[in-house]
Design an enzyme around this catalytic site. Structure first.
Site, PDB file in Angstrom:
ATOM      1  CB  SER A   1      -0.948   0.005   1.206  1.00 46.26           C
ATOM      2  OG  SER A   1      -0.225   0.035   2.413  1.00 46.26           O
TER       3      SER A   1
ATOM      4  CE  LYS B   1      -3.501   1.324   4.637  1.00 46.33           C
ATOM      5  NZ  LYS B   1      -3.256   0.838   3.265  1.00 46.33           N
TER       6      LYS B   1
END
Length: 787
Positions: free
Chosen positions: A680, A723
């Site tokens: 990611s 996140k």
């Protein structure tokens, strides 16, 4: 009263389950504080003398005057041994019988005023006859116990100088109970004492005779093969003497009665009755009889047809779920869906759910809430560290000490065929030479197979299809794919700061205030104080550390109130810092100005999410790519792919291609002590290197996450909620993510979606346009944004 002239005042040593008679010696262990103080005072101030009095109730640890008998024995300490600070070993000898006039309980030990009360001897012929009868009776009893010593002891009794001392000695030797011993000590005259002694020892002698008869009958039929046979014969002789029924016959009759009363499926009843007939034919001493009885009792106790009625009131169930847990709408909706199905089809199979999420988000407690909402029994099994398949499936009956598996035992405890069974920590199952428990769960968690689950011990098909199985896990990485395929996975993400504040106000604070004996008026928790506690003293997706922090603050507040504080104590941020000390966690704030080569990324961690700054620097005359910060293989490959993409498209971004061969690049990710990996960070690495090579600054108010391919495509990743919440905590309001992750915004709380600005990208060019101003000409169309 003439005896008052002989009044003595001595410390009292209370006795449990024993009486000391005059002219006898007794060893004692003194452990109670008041008793030790009495012994010390006797040694120091009373020439080692004290009064020993038996307690009326041996369970009383701190006896008061009314807990002691009215007669005791004045005694002298002959020997003292201090084995430890809390224990004194002493040997005392009885001097004379005393009557208790009064007891003073105001000091550290009991202090008695007592008067000597020797037994009155009338020297009558009746006393002499009683004395002779007592000694003959004792000699007969001793002969039964030890014939070799009987003649010697009889001579000793006949030539005794002091009949009183021998009476006390015999009473002690025959182990009379406390009431009988105390009645002897409290007798008014020697005649009365002798009558009591004859009565009590006659009863004891009869008991010895019966015991001897039992032993004799058992020894006549003794077998040399095993000790168990002897014990069973003795037990049988005892029960015959008491007039009780044969225990084996009682067991058989009890099992037969239970068979008549228990509803069993036809096949199970047929097999159980066959085993029961075999049980009846086996002899009492056969080990197999015990094995069969245990198996038959298990069959009769299992809930083959017994179920609890589901409560299908959806409004009530919704209320219970909302009352017990904040948020977790996906889980609540799934349970309510099942209730709706049961209303339409009562025979519908129960779902098999798997709750996946970080520690402390409420997975385990959800199981109890679900069982309460459905009105079902609840059983929890922890599978963490389980290695042996037999723990789940049971052991075969042929093994000594065999037991049914945990599942069958849970069904027996539940007493219902449709409980809620939680299999906790299913991701932490192990496997070794004893088998693979995860493989054993394949049958249990398969709706097409678990209606005929066979436990190795039971060895009969048992229907588990009505059971609602709920498993919990922190991660799915360790679960075998066939097992994962059998479960409906529901992910429980971490909580936002606002959700934690709401949960603390509704659940955690009231619970911990009650534990500490405080009220909300005395110790308030304002929202700014809770935010300080959440942000600076806990770093987790769940709530366990937050509850520990609240509990610690409540304990400290309780201490202040116990020390005399009277005014209220609200937990403001300053108060929390004063009580808990320096902050444990200092979240990295958003950097206001980024130099070229630095970009802002987002990472998922087991405790939630985090902001990750990636720093890149050119190395003149260097070679290749240097990576530091404990980066895993996938993250290193992402960095190489990003560099290769920029190298091949350097001219499109106004980058001199020569720089790739003339200078090396060093990429570092701070917090080097923490391992990092995953795809990611791909676009974040690409933005950092694009900013470095182009000498253009990346936007400091923008964070990003997404995987990059060698051709510049941006691929979706996971952990979006964690996140985004991490970026929000750091003060970053603008986020770039893969377009394929647009759907994941639904998992975010509405107030978070409204505060943040989201940009979505399918290619890295679109990421550069949003993150590195001036890198791509503005003539191209702008990227869609959601804010």
């Amino acid at each position: 009263m003439s005896d008052t002239l002989n009044l003595v005042q001595l410390p009292v040593l209370p006795l449990k389950n024993i009486v000391l008679f005059p002219k006898l010696v007794l060893p004692l262990s003194v452990g109670r504080d008041a008793s030790r103080a009495a012994v010390e005072s006797a040694i120091k101030d009373h020439e080692g003398e004290l009064i020993l009095i038996a307690q009326r109730d041996s369970n009383v640890e701190t006896p008061a005057p009314e807990d002691l008998h009215a007669f005791g024995t004045r005694a002298k300490i002959r020997k003292v041994l201090r084995t430890s600070p809390s224990l004194i070993e002493i040997v005392v000898s009885g001097l004379e019988r005393v009557g208790i006039v009064s007891i003073d309980a105001s000091g550290p030990y009991l202090l008695a005023n007592a008067t000597p009360m020797p037994l009155v001897a009338l020297h009558s012929s009746e006393e002499k006859a009683l004395q002779t009868a007592l000694f003959e009776l004792a000699a007969q009893a001793i002969e039964r116990i030890n014939p070799q010593a009987a003649e010697q002891i009889s001579g000793l009794l006949a030539n005794a100088d002091d009949p009183q001392q021998l009476m006390w000695l015999l009473a002690t030797a025959f182990n009379l109970d406390m009431e009988k011993l105390q009645s002897l000590l409290g007798a008014a005259t020697l005649k009365e004492a002798l009558e009591l002694a004859v009565k009590h020892i006659t009863e004891e002698a009869h008991i010895l005779e019966v015991r001897q008869k039992i032993v004799s009958e058992a020894q006549e039929e003794m077998s040399k093969e095993q000790r168990e046979y002897v014990l069973r014969r003795q037990m049988k002789a005892i029960q015959t003497e008491l007039g009780e029924d044969d225990p084996s016959k009682a067991d058989t009759d009890d099992l037969r009665k239970r068979f008549d009363e228990t509803e069993l499926p036809d096949e199970i009843r047929k097999e159980a009755l066959r085993e029961f007939k075999r049980f009846e034919r086996l002899p009492d001493q056969s080990p197999e009889r015990h094995v069969l009885r245990t198996w038959l009792e298990l069959v009769l106790e299992l809930p083959w047809t017994k179920t609890t009625e589901d409560n299908l009131d959806i409004a009530r169930a919704r209320g219970i779920l909302n009352e017990d847990h904040y948020g977790l709408e996906d889980v609540k909706e799934r349970i309510l869906e099942h209730l709706g199905v049961l209303q339409r089809n009562p025979k519908a199979k129960a779902p098999i759910l798997c709750f996946v999420g970080p520690p402390g988000v409420g997975k385990t407690s959800l199981g109890q809430s679900i069982s309460r909402a459905l009105g079902r029994k609840f059983e929890r099994m922890s599978l963490g560290g389980l290695h042996d398949e037999s723990e789940l499936r049971g052991h075969r009956r042929t093994y000594i000490g065999a037991l049914p598996g945990r599942l069958i035992q849970a069904m027996r405890r539940a007493g219902s065929a449709n409980p809620v069974i939680m299999l906790d920590e299913v991701d932490k199952l192990g496997h070794d030479f004893r088998g693979d428990p995860a493989a054993a769960l394949l049958e249990v968690l398969d709706p097409a197979q678990n209606s005929t689950f066979r436990d190795n011990y039971l060895d009969q098909p048992f229907d588990l299809s009505k059971v609602m199985f709920i498993t919990t896990a922190n991660t799915l990485d360790t679960l075998p794919q066939p097992l994962l395929d059998r479960m409906e996975v529901i992910r429980l993400s971490g909580y936002s700061e606002e959700e934690k504040v709401a949960i603390a106000n509704k659940y955690l604070v009231p619970r911990q205030l009650t534990e500490a004996g405080l009220t909300i008026e005395q110790v308030g928790f304002p929202d700014d104080g809770l935010r300080k506690l959440i942000g600076s003293y806990t770093r987790e997706a769940g709530l366990r550390n937050l509850e520990r922090g609240i509990a610690r603050l409540c304990r400290k507040a309780a201490l202040r109130f116990a020390e005399g504080r009277t005014e209220d104590m609200p937990m403001t941020p300053d108060t929390i810092v004063d009580l808990l000390g320096p902050e444990y966690h200092l979240p990295e704030p958003a950097r206001e100005n980024l130099p070229p080569g630095v970009s802002t990324g987002l990472a998922w961690t087991p405790s939630g999410g985090d902001v990750l700054y990636i720093e890149a620097m050119l190395l003149p005359k260097g070679k290749g790519l240097t990576l530091t910060g404990q980066l895993g293989d996938v993250m290193q490959e992402s960095a190489k792919a990003a560099q290769s993409y920029l190298w091949s498209h350097a001219e499109e971004y106004g980058i001199d291609p020569q720089i790739f061969t003339e200078a090396g690049v060093h990429i570092h990710v701070p917090s080097g002590g923490i391992p990092k990996d995953g795809p990611s960070a791909g676009i974040t690495l690409a933005v950092a290197m694009a900013s470095l090579y182009s000498k253009k600054v990346a936007r400091a108010d923008t964070a990003m996450t997404g995987e990059i391919t060698l051709t510049g495509r941006v691929l979706p990743i996971g952990g979006i909620k964690e996140k985004v919440l991490a970026a929000r905590r750091a003060g970053i309001k603008r986020i770039v993510m893969p377009n394929a992750n647009r759907k994941d915004l639904r998992d975010l709380p509405e107030h978070v979606r409204n505060e943040m600005e989201f940009h979505f990208a399918d290619r890295i060019d679109e990421v550069f346009r949003q993150t590195v101003p001036g890198l791509i000409p503005e003539a191209e169309p702008a990227l869609n944004a959601v804010s």
